[in-house]
Scaffold this active site. Structure first.
Site, short mmCIF file in Angstrom:
data_model
loop_
_atom_site.label_atom_id
_atom_site.label_comp_id
_atom_site.label_asym_id
_atom_site.label_seq_id
_atom_site.Cartn_x
_atom_site.Cartn_y
_atom_site.Cartn_z
CD GLU A 72 -5.58 5.32 0.47
OE1 GLU A 72 -5.75 5.83 1.59
OE2 GLU A 72 -4.59 4.62 0.19
CG ASP A 122 -7.35 0.19 0.01
OD1 ASP A 122 -6.29 0.84 0.16
OD2 ASP A 122 -8.25 0.14 0.89
CE LYS A 144 -0.84 3.83 1.68
NZ LYS A 144 -2.29 3.56 1.71
CG ASP A 172 -9.34 7.16 4.05
OD1 ASP A 172 -9.18 6.31 4.95
OD2 ASP A 172 -8.99 6.98 2.87
#
Lengths: 635, 200
Positions: free
Chosen positions: A197, A25, A93, A219
């Site tokens: 994800e 992850d 990211k 999420d």
């Protein structure tokens, strides 16, 4: 399916022959690695997160650079953030697959004091951050995190790692996915799959054990928000719709606190030194986390060496983040709409990502779906665990061979057509892999090349979508406008990555491209796309109509001019004069940008050339009757 | 079923040729009777069975050629499922299988009653959207959905006769029904979007 379990001779998966694979992850704030261990019988499968030597599961996604390159990552690097802010990269990211034009406000990205390299000339290149080790792309920094997790896994599992599944936000576009894939190869990882994800989280929950049910995965991570609606049945995880915002997460909650604190003491971010800013940001994050349990917390910070202490209550904090949380609820609603479902039809709602610990988030989600969301599995670890399970299945270790993930593409894909419009070829929420072709034709007489501009997004105009790639199909034999038949084919693979090819059908000339994106669109524009495609519908429609009208006008002028070159002698002086006059008028009218005026002029020119067209047709027929091939008289 | 699928794999994926034979008749691919009314439960079941066998994830670690062909097959299955799941696309596919092509941009509907109705719907929609009248929009949606269903029933009835009678008027009327369905579907989508925007 029995046939899929049949092994090649000598390759039967005996317990001692399990291949070592991992799930990663790769998060905005923290990253994790997990693997499935098998007991001797080959029956028991135990997915677990792999801790570091000090027993910590999470690796902060932070990299510190020294003169010779990356010298430390994770907790160590984070400890250096305040003291050496320029060389400590975090939250990168959010910059993956993004260009310099995408980030007009660096503070938004939590890389506040990382300077953007000044010698960056091409605005389309991926963003770079200047450090003592030179200019670093977010892709390289991500690779450092991946390497560190890879080394950890190798040490814990004792042996070579044969492959990895890496998770990405479901709402990541092609550029962001490609950048993640490139980071994996840079880190020397054999990438088995990129998986979304929320889908990974659904796998870890094992909700498929029950019969056919609908599940929502909400999420909210450090920097990204995703919502996916899945239909689960008998090992098949089928995503029905997905949506999100690739630049909204817990980091924004921290920034809201920072902004509030600065306003309270009458400062702006520029008043703080880079170190002070980093410290304030860290305190804001700590206060946010403490407010999950406490009703109020104090925040200490310095601004230009002056000490401040403020008290923040949970109610105040809730007020600060309400607009952000509302945005996520609205995205959930629109995604339900896309799937043609109502909240009442959802059997389970699962919360994933550290930011879902915030009480207001839980309250609002419960309110929307009228049920208590599930938080049984640690929201920080659930994605990595799901990735590990999927890696184990893909490599053929698992007895759970029926597990299958069927995902969708989060954003529409299309190409630019005349007038700056986007023709969608693969629509969002289409199941992947997907392959679709569409025929286009040439626009001008004798046109021998066709430029193909690939775009991603929901809006009608090229300017409002993300440009993914441009390429050209050359060598089309000269024909009259509209005679060539060019088929453009879009192929999206299971990782969500796009490949485009074009072929002229009559001649068989081909061109294709593995889409390597150009990174040239503002970050918030991606996030805005879906919402905007609804709320700007009217504005879009007007712009589309004008653009189409202009294309029609120019096309008509070109056609008439071409015809005049050949057959002007069919007309008398008066007719010829009228047509020429109307062309001039139309040319002037195009510049008015008024759809109505242009359409009226087009109609006039159309009427005036009606008889001309009839004369030309008559002549063609006569020529054909005289034994000449019609093709000989077509210019 | 398993044995049958195994044979299919042998013939396609594991063959040395560089292309796979894709079943162009989606009804055959999904083992459904070639008719307008479909069993959506059976369709979904068949979809999962097909993907379980041909999804590229099942071909990781196999030769890249096989993996590549699996991507192609899996994409084809997705297209077939999307086509069969959508009433308008399904109707078009049924006509295409009989060699009849419809061009939505070109075809004109030869039904004056419908054309008048179409204009009325458009006008009421614009009026209601302008006045932000959610109730009115919902009422139009109900009416449109009913008409859409009637069209589908008509189409289902008429297409049965297509094999027995070679009649141009039947073909025309089938194309007409599809064009109407296309209109009702677009209008429903537009209405839904408008209603959703108003409820925000």
């Amino acid at each position: 399916m029995a046939i899929l379990k049949i092994s090649e001779p000598g390759q039967s998966p005996l317990p001692h022959q399990f291949k070592k694979v991992i799930g990663i992850d790769l998060g905005t704030t923290n990253s994790l690695v997990a693997a499935v261990s098998h007991d001797g019988s080959g029956e028991g499968e135990f997915p677990a997160v792999l801790n570091d030597l000090e027993g910590r599961a999470m690796l902060p996604s932070v990299v510190h650079y020294g003169i010779d390159g990356a010298d430390c990552v994770g907790h160590e690097a984070m400890a250096l953030a305040a003291q050496d802010p320029f060389n400590t990269l975090a939250s990168f990211k959010r910059l993956m697959g993004r260009g310099i034009d995408d980030i007009d406000d660096l503070q938004q990205f939590n890389v506040a004091n990382d300077t953007v390299s000044t010698d960056q000339k091409k605005s389309t290149a991926m963003i770079r951050l200047a450090t003592v080790a030179g200019d670093i792309t977010p892709l390289e920094a991500s690779a450092e995190i991946l390497k560190s997790l890879f080394n950890r896994a190798q040490a814990r599992l004792g042996g070579p790692i044969e492959g990895a599944v890496i998770t990405v936000p479901a709402y990541f576009d092609d550029a962001q996915r490609q950048a993640t894939k490139d980071a994996a190869s840079l880190a020397g990882l054999k990438l088995l799959r990129l998986i979304n994800e929320p889908t990974a989280a659904a796998v870890a929950y094992g909700l498929d054990k029950a019969d056919d049910r609908l599940v929502v995965i909400y999420d909210l991570g450090g920097g990204t928000f995703d919502v996916s609606i899945l239909q689960l049945s008998d090992g098949v995880f089928e995503v029905l719709a997905t949506s999100g915002n690739s630049s909204l997460g817990g980091d924004d909650f921290d920034l809201a606190i920072v902004q509030w604190a600065l306003t309270q003491v009458g400062c702006v971010a520029d008043d703080l030194s880079p170190s002070e800013y980093r410290r304030l940001l860290a305190s804001a994050r700590a206060v946010k986390q403490q407010l999950t349990e406490s009703e109020a917390k104090s925040i200490d910070f310095t601004c230009a060496n002056e000490r401040h202490q403020l008290n923040l209550s949970r109610d105040q904090f809730n007020a600060l983040i309400t607009p952000l949380v509302n945005t996520t609820v609205e995205v959930c609603r629109s995604s339900l709409h896309d799937a043609g479902l109502t909240p009442a039809e959802i059997a389970d709602v699962v919360l994933v990502g550290g930011s879902t610990r915030v009480p207001l988030v839980q309250e609002r989600v419960a309110e929307l779906f009228q049920q208590k969301p599930k938080v049984d599995v640690d929201p920080d670890k659930v994605v990595a665990l799901g990735a590990a399970i999927q890696a184990d299945v893909l490599i053929g270790n698992s007895s759970n061979a029926d597990l299958l993930l069927l995902d969708v593409t989060p954003l529409s894909l299309g190409i630019e057509t005349m007038g700056g419009l986007v023709e969608k070829i693969i629509h969002r929420n289409t199941s992947i892999p997907s392959s679709r072709g569409q025929e286009f034709t040439t626009y001008k007489d004798g046109q021998t090349a066709l430029a193909i501009h690939v775009l991603q997004g929901e809006r009608d105009l090229v300017a409002d979508c993300r440009s993914l790639a441009r390429f050209e199909l050359r060598g089309i034999p000269p024909m009259v406008a509209g005679a060539a038949r060019i088929e453009v084919t879009f192929k999206v693979d299971a990782d969500g990555l796009l490949e485009v090819s074009a072929q002229e059908i009559i001649t068989g000339i081909t061109a294709n491209i593995q889409v390597k994106p150009s990174y040239g669109l503002a970050d918030n524009e991606i996030a805005e796309m879906l919402k905007a495609s609804y709320s700007y519908a009217e504005q879009d429609r007007d712009a589309r109509m004008l653009a189409e009208q202009k294309v029609e006008a120019i096309g008509l002028i070109d056609a008439v001019k071409a015809a005049l070159l050949v057959d002007a002698d069919l007309l008398d002086e008066q007719q010829l004069g009228d047509i020429r006059q109307s062309i001039e008028t139309l040319l002037l009218d195009i510049d008015t940008n008024n759809t109505l005026i242009i359409s009226q002029s087009v109609a006039i020119l159309g009427r005036e050339t009606e008889s001309f067209a009839a004369l030309r047709m008559d002549q063609s027929i006569r020529t054909a009757l005289q034994g000449k091939n019609l093709d000989d008289v077509v210019e | 079923m398993r044995r049958k699928l195994h044979r299919l794999i042998n013939r396609t994926i594991e063959s040395k040729t560089h292309t796979v034979k894709l079943e162009k008749n989606f009804f055959k691919l999904f083992e459904l009777p070639q008719q307008f009314d479909t069993d959506s439960v059976a369709m979904k079941r068949r979809f999962r069975v097909l993907q379980r066998n041909f999804h590229p994830d099942r071909y990781i670690g196999k030769p890249p050629q096989e993996h590549r062909l699996a991507v192609q097959l899996s994409a084809h299955i997705n297209t077939a499922f999307a086509t069969l799941s959508d009433p308008v696309k399904r109707a078009e596919h049924l006509l295409n299988l009989q060699g009849i092509e419809i061009d939505h941009q070109q075809s004109t509907i030869k039904d004056n009653v419908f054309l008048l109705k179409q204009m009325e719907f458009r006008e009421t929609l614009e009026q209601a959207a302008f006045e932000k009248d959610r109730l009115a929009l919902s009422n139009i949606l109900t009416e449109v959905s009913d008409d859409f269903k009637v069209c589908q029933i008509e189409f289902a009835k008429k297409i049965v006769n297509l094999n027995s009678t070679e009649s141009q008027s039947l073909t025309d009327s089938l194309c007409n029904e599809v064009s109407k369905m296309y209109f009702y579907q677009s209008l429903s989508n537009e209405l839904n979007t408008n209603i959703r925007l108003l409820s925000q």
